[in-house]
Motif scaffolding. Structure first.
Motif, PDB file in Angstrom:
ATOM      1  N   LYS A   1      -6.237  12.374   4.865  1.00  0.00           N
ATOM      2  CA  LYS A   1      -5.804  11.019   5.186  1.00  0.00           C
ATOM      3  C   LYS A   1      -6.674   9.961   4.512  1.00  0.00           C
ATOM      4  N   SER A   2      -7.857  10.322   4.115  1.00  0.00           N
ATOM      5  CA  SER A   2      -8.737   9.356   3.459  1.00  0.00           C
ATOM      6  C   SER A   2      -8.839   9.677   1.975  1.00  0.00           C
ATOM      7  N   ASP A   3      -9.278   8.693   1.186  1.00  0.00           N
ATOM      8  CA  ASP A   3      -9.389   8.902  -0.257  1.00  0.00           C
ATOM      9  C   ASP A   3     -10.400  10.009  -0.552  1.00  0.00           C
TER      10      ASP A   3
ATOM     11  N   LYS B   1       1.191   8.238   8.413  1.00  0.00           N
ATOM     12  CA  LYS B   1       0.959   7.353   7.275  1.00  0.00           C
ATOM     13  C   LYS B   1       0.334   8.154   6.137  1.00  0.00           C
TER      14      LYS B   1
ATOM     15  N   THR C   1      -1.345   7.153   2.392  1.00  0.00           N
ATOM     16  CA  THR C   1      -1.771   6.091   1.482  1.00  0.00           C
ATOM     17  C   THR C   1      -2.124   6.706   0.137  1.00  0.00           C
TER      18      THR C   1
ATOM     19  N   SER D   1      -3.764   5.567  -3.050  1.00  0.00           N
ATOM     20  CA  SER D   1      -4.564   4.422  -3.488  1.00  0.00           C
ATOM     21  C   SER D   1      -4.290   4.058  -4.939  1.00  0.00           C
TER      22      SER D   1
ATOM     23  N   GLU E   1       2.297   4.122   1.915  1.00  0.00           N
ATOM     24  CA  GLU E   1       1.611   2.959   1.349  1.00  0.00           C
ATOM     25  C   GLU E   1       1.136   3.292  -0.065  1.00  0.00           C
TER      26      GLU E   1
ATOM     27  N   GLY F   1      -0.895   1.849  -3.621  1.00  0.00           N
ATOM     28  CA  GLY F   1      -1.726   0.889  -4.312  1.00  0.00           C
ATOM     29  C   GLY F   1      -1.171   0.648  -5.708  1.00  0.00           C
TER      30      GLY F   1
ATOM     31  N   SER G   1      -0.075   3.485  -8.659  1.00  0.00           N
ATOM     32  CA  SER G   1      -0.136   4.797  -8.011  1.00  0.00           C
ATOM     33  C   SER G   1       1.217   5.491  -8.150  1.00  0.00           C
TER      34      SER G   1
ATOM     35  N   SER H   1       4.964   0.372   2.103  1.00  0.00           N
ATOM     36  CA  SER H   1       3.947  -0.674   2.176  1.00  0.00           C
ATOM     37  C   SER H   1       3.213  -0.693   0.849  1.00  0.00           C
ATOM     38  N   SER H   2       2.900  -1.894   0.362  1.00  0.00           N
ATOM     39  CA  SER H   2       2.234  -2.021  -0.932  1.00  0.00           C
ATOM     40  C   SER H   2       0.917  -2.773  -0.760  1.00  0.00           C
ATOM     41  N   LYS H   3      -0.139  -2.221  -1.375  1.00  0.00           N
ATOM     42  CA  LYS H   3      -1.454  -2.872  -1.343  1.00  0.00           C
ATOM     43  C   LYS H   3      -1.791  -3.490  -2.696  1.00  0.00           C
TER      44      LYS H   3
END
Length: 481
Positions: free
Chosen positions: A264-266, A283, A285, A287, A311, A313, A316, A334-336
């Motif tokens: 879940k994390s980078d 979720k 993401t 990045s 989501e 980035g 990506s 969702s876009s960062k």
């Protein structure tokens, strides 16, 4: 002498009695066989009368509005005529409010009231099937047959025109080599103004055939507006494209600990993540400048990923490995970042079924997505197709179940090959170029954009369009007694 005469008389009487008994037995056998033959003949006649009742009822059903059978139980009864033309005259009774839900039991219970008729047939619909119970009466003999069927239908050609709109086609203003439609156009409407041009001369800039709805009075068309069009005609039948919309699937949310394959994390030591199993995620993401790889397995495998929020980035992407396919359900995007993100951008454009993205969110506003594959949108609004900022750039197929507007923006080229949105209005703005085929409710050309037809069936593989079934129904027939 008298004694001998008595013996002879006794023998004669015994012989006569034996012959009488044998004759009576033989007569009984002959009469029994005759009765059996007569019963067999009547049973056979009753069977074919019952079969005839089914065929007569099917002919009746073919002639009526199919909606007339919805939630109805009808009984046809009557006699076949002995005329040379083999005609018949049947009565029809609605027994919907008389019979119980057990139609077979109700049919048998009411048989005595129809004994004077050669043929009695009950008709009703059940799911996709039309059902028949038919009884044939020949003298004191009755036979009953049961039959259910799905009648064959010719189907609807889905992407055989550049534009097909159920209600209206309004073509935008033309500039030099702009504002034109290359390919056939059609509508279900019988209003001759349903296909029109937004230019001062009202000339239709169509390089192809024009089809109005079945029954349109073409004599009222002004020939000068169609002077460059090779053919103006009517459809062979009304096209109900909305009925071809597939249902939006329900995706099982597999527990996360049963489907984990991504952190879940980078990850700190790699720019590539990999999902190797089916799974559900609240979720994911991806990045900026990172790639998520989804391993689809061997050929024939369908990887299923469900994510509530996907989501992205800047720059990506999601790419595929393996030989299988991917069904990706996304609750919302969702876009960062500001730049575009991609899904299967390196994929084969002919295999648009390799990736199917199911989008269940309410809005696609500000979603800047490049996809090679199919996107199936349930009912979201704010849909803009194009190659600019915050637009959907789909190389493949778009299916839209909703009734909101779809905007095609003023960018130089839209790479979408097929847009199937029979309940939505499609609006062209600016000088967009669309290469493919469009099915919609209304087409509104407010700019100088062009639509150039591509043969969708030549662009895609054989299985890529199976999600939209326009082939009609195969005939299914099931007999029983």
């Amino acid at each position: 002498m008298n004694r001998k005469s008595g013996i002879i008389l006794g023998i004669a009487l015994i012989v006569f009695l034996v012959i009488s008994i044998l004759g009576a037995a033989l007569m009984t056998i002959v009469m029994g066989q005759a009765k059996q033959a007569n019963d067999l003949e009547k049973r056979t006649q009753a069977y074919f009368l019952a079969r005839s009742g089914v065929e007569i009822a099917r002919e009746y059903v073919d002639k009526i509005d199919k909606d007339a059978l919805e939630n109805k139980i009808l009984v046809l009864y009557g006699n076949l005529r002995d005329d040379d033309d083999y005609s018949y005259d049947f009565n029809i009774r609605d027994v919907t409010n008389i019979w119980s839900n057990d139609i077979r039991a109700s049919f048998e219970a009411s048989s005595s009231s129809f004994r004077n008729y050669e043929v009695v047939t009950a008709i009703w619909k059940d799911d996709d099937f039309t059902n028949f119970i038919s009884s044939g009466n020949a003298g004191d003999m009755s036979r009953t047959v049961a039959f259910k069927c799905i009648e064959a239908s010719e189907g609807i050609p889905v992407f055989d025109m550049a534009i097909f709109a159920n209600e209206k086609i309004s073509i935008g203003s033309a500039t030099a080599n702009k504002g034109n439609i290359t390919g056939n156009v059609g509508t279900n409407s019988t209003d001759i103004s349903a296909i029109s041009a937004n230019n001062s001369k009202k000339d239709l800039n169509i390089d192809g055939k024009v089809f109005f709805g079945l029954g349109t009075n073409l004599e009222k068309i002004d020939p000068k507006h169609y002077s460059t069009i090779p053919y103006v005609g009517t459809l062979e039948s009304t096209r109900d494209y909305a009925s071809l919309l597939p249902g939006f699937p329900d995706f099982e949310k597999v527990k996360e600990d049963e489907g984990l394959g991504i952190s879940k994390s980078d990850p700190k030591d790699s720019e590539i993540w990999t999902i190797t199993q089916d799974g559900y995620y609240e979720k994911i993401t991806v990045s900026s400048n990172k790639t998520l790889t989804i391993y689809t397995g061997s050929a024939g495998t369908v990887r299923k990923i469900v994510v509530d929020v996907l989501e992205f980035g800047s720059n990506s992407s999601i790419e595929l490995s393996g030989e299988g396919k991917l069904n990706l359900y996304v609750g919302s995007f969702s876009s960062k970042g500001d730049s575009s993100v991609g899904i299967n951008k390196k994929g084969n454009e002919k295999e648009i079924d390799r990736v199917v993205v199911y989008y269940g969110g309410n809005s696609l506003k500000n979603v800047d997505l490049d996809l090679t594959g199919t996107i199936f949108i349930e009912g979201a609004g704010d849909i803009t197709l194009g190659q600019g900022n915050k637009e959907l750039n789909i190389s493949g197929l778009i299916i839209y179940r909703g009734d909101k507007n779809i905007t095609i923006s003023g960018t130089p080229k839209i790479s979408t090959i097929a847009l199937f949105a029979p309940n939505a209005d499609v609006e062209f703005k600016g000088t967009s170029d669309f290469y493919g085929a469009i099915v919609c409710k209304k087409f509104i050309g407010s700019g100088a954009g062009t639509v150039e037809y591509k043969n969708v069936y030549a662009e895609f593989s054989e299985t890529s369009l199976e999600i939209i079934d326009g082939d009609g129904d195969e005939a299914i027939e099931l007999w029983g007694e």
